[in-house]
Motif scaffolding. Sequence first.
Motif, short mmCIF file in Angstrom:
data_model
loop_
_atom_site.label_atom_id
_atom_site.label_comp_id
_atom_site.label_asym_id
_atom_site.label_seq_id
_atom_site.Cartn_x
_atom_site.Cartn_y
_atom_site.Cartn_z
N GLN A 1 0.82 -1.21 0.00
CA GLN A 1 0.00 0.00 0.00
C GLN A 1 0.86 1.26 0.00
N GLN A 2 1.99 1.23 0.71
CA GLN A 2 2.89 2.39 0.69
C GLN A 2 3.48 2.58 -0.71
N ARG A 3 3.81 1.48 -1.39
CA ARG A 3 4.31 1.56 -2.76
C ARG A 3 3.24 2.13 -3.69
N ALA A 4 1.97 1.79 -3.41
CA ALA A 4 0.88 2.32 -4.23
C ALA A 4 0.76 3.83 -4.05
N VAL A 5 0.97 4.34 -2.82
CA VAL A 5 0.96 5.79 -2.59
C VAL A 5 2.05 6.45 -3.43
N LEU B 1 7.85 7.69 3.38
CA LEU B 1 8.42 7.97 2.06
C LEU B 1 9.32 9.20 2.10
N ARG B 2 8.95 10.18 2.96
CA ARG B 2 9.79 11.38 3.06
C ARG B 2 11.17 11.05 3.58
N ARG B 3 11.24 10.06 4.47
CA ARG B 3 12.55 9.70 5.02
C ARG B 3 13.44 9.08 3.93
N VAL B 4 12.81 8.51 2.92
CA VAL B 4 13.57 7.93 1.80
C VAL B 4 13.86 8.99 0.73
N LEU B 5 12.84 9.80 0.43
CA LEU B 5 12.95 10.75 -0.69
C LEU B 5 13.53 12.10 -0.29
N GLY B 6 13.23 12.52 0.91
CA GLY B 6 13.58 13.87 1.35
C GLY B 6 12.34 14.75 1.42
N ARG B 7 12.24 15.59 2.44
CA ARG B 7 11.05 16.42 2.64
C ARG B 7 10.85 17.40 1.49
N HIS C 1 -13.52 3.16 2.99
CA HIS C 1 -12.26 3.42 3.69
C HIS C 1 -12.35 2.92 5.12
N PRO C 2 -11.36 2.27 5.63
CA PRO C 2 -11.35 1.96 7.07
C PRO C 2 -11.25 3.25 7.89
N ARG C 3 -11.66 3.19 9.16
CA ARG C 3 -11.68 4.38 10.02
C ARG C 3 -10.31 5.01 10.15
N THR C 4 -9.28 4.21 10.06
CA THR C 4 -7.91 4.73 10.25
C THR C 4 -7.22 5.04 8.92
N ALA C 5 -7.99 5.11 7.83
CA ALA C 5 -7.38 5.25 6.51
C ALA C 5 -6.55 6.52 6.39
N ALA C 6 -7.08 7.65 6.82
CA ALA C 6 -6.37 8.93 6.69
C ALA C 6 -5.06 8.90 7.46
N ALA C 7 -5.09 8.34 8.67
CA ALA C 7 -3.87 8.26 9.47
C ALA C 7 -2.85 7.34 8.80
N THR C 8 -3.36 6.27 8.19
CA THR C 8 -2.46 5.33 7.51
C THR C 8 -1.75 6.01 6.34
N ILE C 9 -2.50 6.81 5.56
CA ILE C 9 -1.90 7.54 4.44
C ILE C 9 -0.83 8.49 4.94
N SER C 10 -1.12 9.18 6.04
CA SER C 10 -0.16 10.12 6.61
C SER C 10 1.11 9.40 7.04
N THR C 11 0.94 8.20 7.60
CA THR C 11 2.11 7.41 8.01
C THR C 11 2.95 7.02 6.80
#
Length: 574
Positions: A15-19, A60-66, A45-55
């Motif tokens: 799912q993170q790769r899909a983002v 990804l920012r730690r890999v790509l850079g902010r 969407h599951p109840r925690t979907a928005a938080a999951t996307i934020s995570t």
Amino acid sequence: MRDAAGREAPTGTPQQRAVLAMLAMRAGELVTSTDLLDGIFGDEHPRTAAATISTYVGRLRRVLGRGILASVPGGYQLDVAPEHVDVNRFADLTAAAAQAPPADALDLYREAESLWRGEALAGSGGPYAERQRAALTERRLTAWEARLRLELDLGRHASIAAELQGTETLHPFRERLHAIHMLALYRLDRQGEALTIYEQVRKTLAGELGVDPGPELAELHTAILRADPALHVVQPIPVAGAHPAQLPADVGDFIGRAEVLAGITVRLSGAGQSGCTLVAISGMGGVGKTTLAIRAAHAVRPLFPDGQLYADMQEAPPAEVLGRFIVALGWPPDALPATESERAALYRSLTADKRLLVLLDNVADQAQVGCLVPGSPSCATLVTSRPMLAHLPSARHVVLDVMSEQEALELLTAVVGEARVAAEPEGARRLVAACGLLPLAIRLAAGRLLARPNWLLAHLVGRLGGLEELRASFDRSYAQLSDREGAALLALASGDEDELTLAACAQALRLAEEEAEEILESLVDRAVLSSPAPCVYRFQNLARQFISEYGEPERVRAASRGRKTPAVRIRSRA
């Protein structure tokens, strides 16, 4: 995803790769939080979907850079250039290939295919990844079919047959792919295998979809059963990047001819400015036409970046030379047109808008030249011949004479060395004079002296008749004469004078002056006599020595082998 060093970077869960995939495929654009939720989780969407996307974004920012993955009002944006995303690069390449000339299109399609590393969006989950995976796979297969079609037109049937082995199972519903495979097999005389593929595809379509093959595949099947000759007709395309460089090596000790060489190079350098650029160098055998032409061609070579073509016209007829040139320009050998006129038309098409230099050496007559001169004004043609090709259109004619004595001595010195010539200045002058100031004769004589370091230069003066290569050159000139010309030349060579008036020649030939002049001017055109002034004709010294030998029966027979009938005598009117 790969870093600057080309290494694959960790991108996390499916799912993170899909983002990341959603952000990359819309690089430089806002991707809303709602789009991300729908693309990753679908309609519910599951109840925690928005938080999951934020995570996922934080990881990804730690890999790509902010600075690359930025939060913007309403969602997120990946700040990378679109061309750094393979999907966009693939789209640009295939779009360019669809508009490019066939040869360039092949390279573009191959580059596009090289971007693929397995299945599209492999390891990415969610509805968005599934939709894009199917769409990208379709684009990949369509580009593959387009490239294979071009390969088919190039006649690369064996490689296509190998590449498509098993596709009827891997891609059972790709009818165009199967048509390409069947046609390649048929052209390899494997029609049984081609028909087997059709039958397998027909059964698959009927069994799984309840339909018959479409018109393209069905018509191909019928044509194969009929052995339709049209199936072997291909429309081949030239290979990109063919830049022939066929000029023979330049001689390192080129001597003299400075003014003539300058005139030729100036003329060739003007290619593209107006009309056809053609320089024709004529002169007797051994006078240095080929050496001069090659020196001039090398001097202007940088001005013709699309290539340089060379042919010795003694070795092959024009149709064969056309074939060699066409193949050198990138055309597949197995797709050459059969007739000379078809090859000439194709040659003109391939040379259009190019900057090519063509050197045609040892041309016998004008008929050999016409079809080999490119039609494009940006090309240039350089011709050497013994007779003057007076009727070549737009030609700049250069009639090459023997060297000056100074040039001849410089050439002899360049080959045998300064010390040897300085030790015998008079012997050197006598030797170059005996060679008739002909570059070929001087080079051959100098070569013999190199092999005999103890010989004096004067020793060779009376022994030039043994230079067989030079004798062969005169044999070729004599063999090209008509019977009447040959008989006249023998009659004139039997006298003692090297320079004759028209009246003296007419008397020797026992002809009226008008008839004698016609023959003499023909011999001048064929470069076996020279005419330093009107009604004055001259033998070249060494040429006369060889020509006089043709009066001997064995020499006449040997030199006349190229003629349809033996030499005859000129009949007197008396």
